[in-house]
Design a protein around this motif. Structure first.
Motif: not given
Length: 826
Positions: A361-377
């Motif tokens: 019943g646990r929940k894993p999360v993926l974390f992605i780090m981009a280099d710019h706001t537009r690329n994060a979107d």
């Protein structure tokens, strides 16, 4: 990794001091150290609680330098520990101590321990030339961190949920939390101001710090709060204010206004005629300025617990780096397509975590780090459209501060990550500290090729464990990386002395074992009696001590002669005495001082330091009326000198310690509270090997990696037809059997197995070589036998206890279960 010399010197000194049982501390501090580190603690869910090594060494180090050594500035620290420190002497105006503790290693608990230590030395009026306080201000760098701290300290939650305050002092612990600039008049003995640092900045300068405004959100209406000037003035009214800074690398590096704010609090108190700040405790995983060869650690670091140690101690997740081998570089300027292989690999690993965690019943999360706001979107859109992952995109500025429009969403997500809809998070850069949630299991850094990145900054976003440390589950944090950055990773791992495995991405994920009930095997369910009563310990019963019950007439007063302690110098060859003189030995000629010292010494031995007022008059009565063969005149100087004689002091101490320990050991009638159904156990992960047992309600049962004995015993039970069901006693499962150890401390014993046969139940202890030689074995055995007898009486069932050491098992394993137990018990 290079050690911090001052912190290492203090660590060694503290280890020697601990070995000597903490000499030169106040009775209050001794009681706290004993309660925190010697006594046994259970949380509300039945889990055993122990402070981590890092937390223990941190608070011990603080007590040692402040209370024992009494080094209350950097100059004294440097001189006392023979350390070479570089600092501005004009700023060395109050005690400053820094704690370098890896992300996730429990800094908040150390803050709580420091508050309790200061509060009770203040409340119980310790007099040792040290200042103590009940007034604190805890400063956070941003609202994300503030939320986390407020969750801990609001309504004194952390002090109610965890055993930081001895039970006999709980009624006297009053700590009122005042959040930010709330209009809340102080009404308690103790006050904890909890604020982000921007609330301490001078209002006139706010127009110059727009970047910080982004982290604050909308300004608070003055109709609902006092002004910042009012908050500052309220803090300056407190002489002996203790400042605690979280994420304190800002204090001495990029945010000099933070330093000026603390200086203002100190100077404001001095201007009022006070002594200024009592002290400043700085907590940070990265307390340094500069990087590489120019990295300079803060001079006042007294405790160093690096990430490498946290990983080895399993107080944080174990990071693993998954490399993508032979990855072709797409010839495109499209950010998502250029990094699609890393993104897709991260999603694949997330799916493996989800499948593994679904059982518990646990929940894993993926974390992605981009280099710019537009690329994060763009990455967020790709995750949702191509992989169907509900994704939260958080925008930050170049410094990593969450932008104003995303701040509230980020705060809500951090608070509810266990239950909200988000499966993935995408941010620009690495986010300011504070946004590091326990559920992050996969990190995919997508930065520009020229980016310089520290391993700890990347890993910090996902280091915190989802489960408590010490539960035999080695949680993993997987970072998906690209061969282009291999040299960078290896260099950072070497610099930080990190024990991090680098392996191929396709092999980086290893599923953990899950222990859970099999609904198809409920015929093997067991019902375990849960009893109340038995042996307990209640220090509050000291007031019931009857002096008339203590041994009387231990000495004939007229026959006591105080020996003259002589110093003689002899010639080595002739043995002729060349010099002779009388030496004074340590004693007081004041009866009140003598009586106070004896009372404190006895209470320390009995872990009951708070009962000074109860015990002192009883010692006085005993000394006056029962110790000697006659009543004594306390106005006679000869009386006090005789009382100082070592044999007399020892007999007084031993008489009271024995009586108090007997008084504290209370045996209450056993009562049946409930019957615990083993099938109620919630699933949990383990990194230990497991055995697919047959005659148990669980799918599998774990056994220690270091020993095959328990596995062999479970295999044996499965082959025994007379065994109807069995279980290994798992964490948070009864029974917990009370007993007292050799020092008189209440402990709880948990056996290894419960076995049901046709007409009886057996509580089994399986241990290897050397177990019978342990000092606590006899006490545990007697308590277990008594517990089984009481259960049999209350339940009308036959329960018995047996020790089955490995040698006996190997000798008699060809016998049936009943005959094996009989043979082992003979």
């Amino acid at each position: 990794m290079a050690q911090i010399p001052l912190a290492e010197t203090i660590r060694q000194a503290v280890a020697a001091w601990r070995e000597k049982d903490y000499p030169e501390v106040s009775p209050v501090t001794r009681r706290l150290l004993e309660f925190w580190f010697v006594e046994e603690h259970l949380l509300a869910d039945g889990t055993e609680f122990h402070l981590w090594r890092a937390q223990r060494e941190a608070i011990e180090g603080l007590i040692y330098v402040y209370e024992v050594c009494r080094y209350h500035n950097l100059y004294e620290l440097a001189k006392g520990f023979n350390a070479s420190l570089t600092f501005d002497p004009t700023t060395d105006n109050w005690p400053k101590y820094c704690f370098k503790m890896a992300t996730g290693s429990g800094k908040t608990f150390v803050m709580a321990l420091a508050i309790v230590w200061q509060y009770f030395n203040w409340f119980l009026r310790t007099e040792n030339d040290c200042r103590y306080t009940s007034k604190f201000v805890l400063i956070a760098p941003n609202l994300i961190v503030l939320d986390r701290l407020d969750e801990a300290f609001a309504d004194a939650t952390i002090f109610r949920q965890f055993p930081f305050v001895p039970p006999e002092w709980e009624a006297d612990f009053e700590l009122q939390r005042i959040l930010q600039s709330q209009i809340t008049p102080p009404t308690s003995r103790g006050i904890l101001y909890l604020t982000n640092v921007q609330q301490l900045y001078e209002a006139a300068e706010q127009k110059d710090i727009n970047a910080l405004d982004e982290a604050l959100g909308p300004p608070v209406s003055k109709s609902a709060s006092m002004s910042r000037a009012d908050l500052q003035e309220a803090l300056r009214q407190h002489d002996n204010l203790l400042v605690l800074n979280d994420e304190a690398h800002h204090v001495h590096s990029d945010d000099l206004e933070w330093t000026r704010s603390i200086d203002g609090l100190h100077q404001g108190c001095v201007d009022r005629g006070g002594k200024g700040l009592l002290g400043q405790l700085d907590f940070s995983a990265t307390p340094y300025v500069g990087s590489g060869d120019r990295k300079r650690y803060f001079p006042h670091i007294i405790h160093d617990y690096p990430l490498a140690a946290a990983i080895r101690d399993q107080v944080v997740k174990r990071p693993k780096i998954g490399e993508i081998e032979h990855a072709a570089e797409p010839l495109t300027r499209d950010f998502v397509r250029r990094n699609q292989l890393q993104i897709d690999t991260g999603v694949e690993i997330l799916c493996r975590f989800q499948k593994d965690f679904r059982k518990s019943g646990r929940k894993p999360v993926l974390f992605i780090m981009a280099d710019h706001t537009r690329n994060a979107d763009r990455v967020g859109k790709y995750l949702e459209q191509s992989h169907g992952l509900k994704t939260l995109v958080i925008h930050t500025d170049k410094a990593g501060v969450i932008t104003k429009k995303d701040l509230e969403r980020a705060r809500r997500a951090a608070r509810s990550i266990d239950t909200n809809e988000y499966q993935a998070i995408v941010s620009v850069m690495m986010l300011k500290e504070g946004w590091d949630v326990r559920n992050v299991c996969v990190i995919v850094p997508l930065r520009s090729y020229q980016s310089a990145i520290l391993a700890e900054q990347t890993l910090g976003r996902g280091l915190r464990r989802m489960s408590p440390a010490g539960v035999e589950w080695d949680e993993k944090l997987i970072v998906i990386d690209h061969p282009r950055f291999r040299d960078l990773w290896k260099a950072e791992i070497a610099n930080e002395d990190l024990d991090i495995e680098i392996t191929e991405a396709k092999r980086v994920y290893e599923p953990s074992n899950v222990v859970r009930v099999d609904p198809k095997k409920l015929q093997y369910d067991l019902s375990i009696p849960v009893l109340s009563g038995g042996i307990t310990r209640d220090v509050r019963r000291i007031a019931d001590l009857d002096v008339a019950s203590l041994p009387a007439d231990l000495f004939r007063f007229d026959e006591i002669e105080i020996p003259t302690v002589m110093y003689r110098e002899k010639d080595l060859l002739t043995q002729k005495v060349d010099l002779e003189r009388e030496l004074r030995f340590d004693y007081t000629d004041r009866y009140d001082v003598y009586l106070s010292a004896m009372t404190k010494a006895i209470l320390v031995r009995c872990a009951a330091s708070a009962h000074f007022a109860d015990l002192l008059p009883k010692i006085r009565e005993y000394v006056e009326r029962r110790l000697f063969d006659c009543r004594i005149d306390l106005n006679d100087g000869e009386v006090v000198r005789k009382l100082n004689h070592l044999p007399i002091r020892e007999r007084i101490r031993d008489a009271f310690v024995d009586a108090i320990l007997r008084l504290q050991v209370v045996e209450e009638p056993y009562e049946l509270v409930e019957r615990f159904q083993v099938s109620r156990m919630q699933p949990f992960h383990t990194s230990e090997p497991v055995y697919k047992a047959k005659r148990t309600v669980f799918e599998v049962l774990p056994y220690p990696r270091r020993s095959e004995y328990e596995k062999a015993f479970m295999q044996y039970l499965d082959d025994q037809k007379e065994v109807k069901a069995f279980t290994k006693v798992l964490p948070r499962m009864p029974p917990r059997i009370p007993y007292h150890d050799a020092r008189g401390y209440l402990r709880h014993y948990t056996p290894d197995f419960l076995v049901k046969v046709s007409d009886s139940f057996h509580v089994i202890e399986t241990k290897g070589v050397g177990w019978n030689e342990q000092t606590s074995v006899q006490a545990k055995t007697e308590a277990a036998i008594q517990w089984c007898a009481k259960v049999s009486e209350l339940m009308g069932e036959q329960w018995s206890f047996a020790k089955l050491v490995e040698a006996d098992f190997n000798r008699f394993r060809t016998l049936s279960f009943s005959r094996l137990i009989d043979a082992a018990c003979d």
